[in-house]
Write a protein that holds these residues in place. Structure first.
Motif, mmCIF file in Angstrom:
data_model
loop_
_atom_site.group_PDB
_atom_site.id
_atom_site.type_symbol
_atom_site.label_atom_id
_atom_site.label_comp_id
_atom_site.label_asym_id
_atom_site.label_seq_id
_atom_site.Cartn_x
_atom_site.Cartn_y
_atom_site.Cartn_z
ATOM 1 N N GLY A 26 -0.431 -3.628 8.660
ATOM 2 C CA GLY A 26 -1.512 -2.693 8.236
ATOM 3 C C GLY A 26 -1.604 -2.852 6.729
ATOM 4 O O GLY A 26 -2.739 -2.121 6.115
ATOM 5 N N ARG A 27 -0.959 -3.766 6.114
ATOM 6 C CA ARG A 27 -1.083 -3.919 4.605
ATOM 7 C C ARG A 27 -1.738 -5.045 4.090
ATOM 8 O O ARG A 27 -1.354 -5.757 3.130
ATOM 9 N N ALA A 28 -2.477 -5.687 5.003
ATOM 10 C CA ALA A 28 -3.075 -6.977 4.608
ATOM 11 C C ALA A 28 -3.935 -6.761 3.460
ATOM 12 O O ALA A 28 -3.851 -7.680 2.406
ATOM 13 N N ILE A 65 -2.322 -15.036 4.831
ATOM 14 C CA ILE A 65 -2.008 -13.666 5.016
ATOM 15 C C ILE A 65 -2.661 -13.245 6.168
ATOM 16 O O ILE A 65 -1.914 -12.424 7.092
ATOM 17 N N LEU A 66 -3.882 -13.358 6.597
ATOM 18 C CA LEU A 66 -4.672 -12.833 7.669
ATOM 19 C C LEU A 66 -4.309 -13.261 9.040
ATOM 20 O O LEU A 66 -4.355 -12.830 10.234
ATOM 21 N N MET A 96 -7.058 -1.722 0.080
ATOM 22 C CA MET A 96 -6.372 -2.642 -0.690
ATOM 23 C C MET A 96 -5.563 -2.171 -1.827
ATOM 24 O O MET A 96 -4.832 -3.063 -2.474
ATOM 25 N N LEU A 97 -5.726 -1.051 -2.349
ATOM 26 C CA LEU A 97 -4.809 -0.735 -3.442
ATOM 27 C C LEU A 97 -3.344 -0.681 -3.322
ATOM 28 O O LEU A 97 -3.186 0.315 -2.335
ATOM 29 N N LEU A 137 -3.750 -9.023 -0.080
ATOM 30 C CA LEU A 137 -4.706 -9.642 -0.764
ATOM 31 C C LEU A 137 -4.840 -9.592 -2.081
ATOM 32 O O LEU A 137 -5.150 -10.168 -3.079
ATOM 33 N N PHE A 138 -5.040 -7.911 -2.544
ATOM 34 C CA PHE A 138 -5.106 -7.692 -3.674
ATOM 35 C C PHE A 138 -3.923 -8.022 -4.789
ATOM 36 O O PHE A 138 -4.418 -8.702 -5.769
#
Length: 509
Positions: free
Chosen positions: A104-106, A80-81, A241-242, A110-111
């Motif tokens: 900007g939704r990494a 992902i990163l 992350m939410l 991950l969550f």
């Protein structure tokens, strides 16, 4: 009621302080190593294998299993990163995970990866708990002929299905089986291919081979490699992350479908989490109302493969523990760990070692919970780990591998074996020869030989008896059909590639 009693027995075993500690250590170390790009579960387990040699068998397996699914989760972080998969099964996560990171939704990706890993792993554990006793009970009726046939099917499937070149996969299986013949013959006591060396009388150790092929081989191939590590550190903040309510709504059905696909493919020999993840992604894209958006950063493209590969990680234990037949090289290492501790996997394992089997199953639940608890607050640490230059990490790993290989049998020759297999592994990477079938052939080779000899003794040397027995004959027919189908497909693909190149050349000319 019997299942509940088994769960209670397993829980009693899994929650002892020692086993909890080893489960935590396995999950933590697995995630730690899995985050490093290019180091998959096989290399991670090979590197960390020596730690478990002096543990109780149950604790050793719990720790190895924790390393296994911890590595799978860690591999998704790099996907992902950095758009670099930590493991093959995480490669498909790059397709939508990395675009999400660029948007900007990494943190959200991950969550959701953590939640998907937990859901997929939990469903895989339920399947494992329900079907393993049934398969083991049925397998008690199997004789040597049936085991020989099933092992042949496992070898053929593992060497052909997951490899781009089936001929190379088969060649590596045979190479692994030949290496396994070195040492003392278990039935006659005669040394084979030892050339007078006392060190070779015990044969090559699975730990030395695995650490060399996958650990040292990976390090040698990484020398000189440069990878950019431009990471948005704000991704590690909890508030970023939410997921939104819309993310949750779009994720639950892909999660269930991915878990089902992963549970099915994980239990099949030769497939495993990689194929399960790709299949789940393909199915989700096919069922989507907007398939054109896949690859641009949709949440379904992250959740489906992540649930699939984690469910497959759990159900891959079904054939390994109930039949003693590993469906993949990683499971072959698990099988090797059991045999090093003097435990014979197979249908009698559940009856003879109920606390080990059910303790391991219940530890999967605990391990998945630990993944959930560990990774959400510690995601920042994994992100920063990606910034450590590899030339600081790899020398330490080499030293660790050498110490680990020596500690197994206190034999200095094992250190040289690790380095020798490391060079072989590096050469195989250059030649694009798959190493996983070699390890599978090495582990299953002696078992295939043993079951074949037993079958021949019972049948008084009549080879036809292998195909006359209904189950054995059917499995051998499936193996042959799979082999023929794979080879024909490979020949057709080569012809298509050749025609495409010819057309491109003529257009260019």
């Amino acid at each position: 009621m019997e299942l509940l009693a088994n769960f209670a027995l397993g829980l009693e075993t899994a929650i002892t302080p020692a086993n909890l500690m080893y489960c935590f250590a396995g999950v933590f170390l697995g995630t730690f190593v899995g985050v490093i790009p290019g180091v998959g579960p096989l290399a991670a387990i090979s590197m960390l294998f020596p730690i478990t040699f002096y543990l109780d068998p149950t604790a050793a397996l719990i720790m190895l299993a924790g390393i296994y699914y911890g590595t799978t989760y860690g591999g998704s972080t790099a996907s992902i990163l950095l758009n670099i998969p930590g493991a093959t099964s995480s490669a498909v996560t790059c397709l939508d995970g990395y675009p999400m990171a660029q948007q900007g939704r990494a943190g959200v990706a991950l969550f959701m990866t953590t939640i998907a890993s937990f859901v997929g792993g939990s469903i895989g554990i339920i399947i494992l708990s329900l079907f393993s006793p049934l398969i083991a009970e049925y397998a008690l009726t199997f004789g040597p002929a049936e085991y020989f046939s099933l092992m042949m099917l496992g070898l053929v499937a593992a060497s052909t299905i997951a490899n781009a070149s089936p001929s190379k996969g088969l060649a590596m299986v045979v190479f692994g089986m030949l290496i396994a013949t070195v040492g003392t013959d278990s039935q006659s006591g005669v040394g084979r291919f030892t050339f007078g060396s006392m060190s070779l009388l015990e044969g090559f150790g699975i730990s030395a081979m695995a650490m060399g092929l996958f650990g040292v081989g990976e390090i040698l191939s990484s020398i000189g490699a440069t990878r950019s590590a431009k990471i948005d550190k704000s991704s590690a903040k909890l508030l970023n992350m939410l997921p939104t309510r819309e993310d949750w709504r779009r994720s639950w059905m892909p999660g269930l479908r991915g878990s089902s696909i992963g549970s099915f493919f994980g239990a099949l020999p030769g497939t495993g989490p990689s194929i399960a993840a790709f299949m789940a992604y393909a199915v989700e894209k096919h069922m989507s109302k907007h398939p054109e958006k896949f690859g641009t950063g949709v949440i379904e493209g992250v959740v489906a493969p992540e649930t699939a590969n984690n469910a497959a990680d759990q159900t891959a234990f079904i054939p390994t523990l109930t039949l003693g037949i590993p469906g993949s090289a990683t499971m072959a290492l698990m099988l090797g760990a059991l045999m090093i501790h003097g435990i014979q996997p197979g249908p009698t394992l559940i009856v003879e070692q109920p606390s080990l089997f059910w303790g391991l199953v219940m530890s999967f639940w605990i391990g998945n919970l630990l993944l959930l608890v560990l990774n959400l607050p510690l995601i920042g640490i994994w992100v920063r780990l990606l910034l450590i230059p590899y030339h600081y990490l790899y020398p330490a790993i080499i030293v660790f591998l050498c110490i680990g290989s020596y500690s197994v049998r206190s034999n200095p020759a094992d250190v040289f074996m690790v380095l020798g297999f490391g060079i072989i592994g590096f050469a195989m990477r250059i030649a694009r020869l798959p190493a996983a079938p070699l390890l599978l052939g090495f582990v299953l080779g002696p078992l295939v030989e043993m079951q074949f000899r037993r079958a021949m003794v019972l049948a008084r040397g009549d080879v036809i008896s292998l195909v006359e027995r209904p189950i054995s004959g059917t499995v051998l027919a499936i193996s042959l059909a799979l082999l023929v189908w794979t080879l024909i497909s490979a020949v057709r693909k080569r012809k298509r590639d050749r025609m495409y190149k010819t057309e491109q050349t003529s257009v260019g000319g």
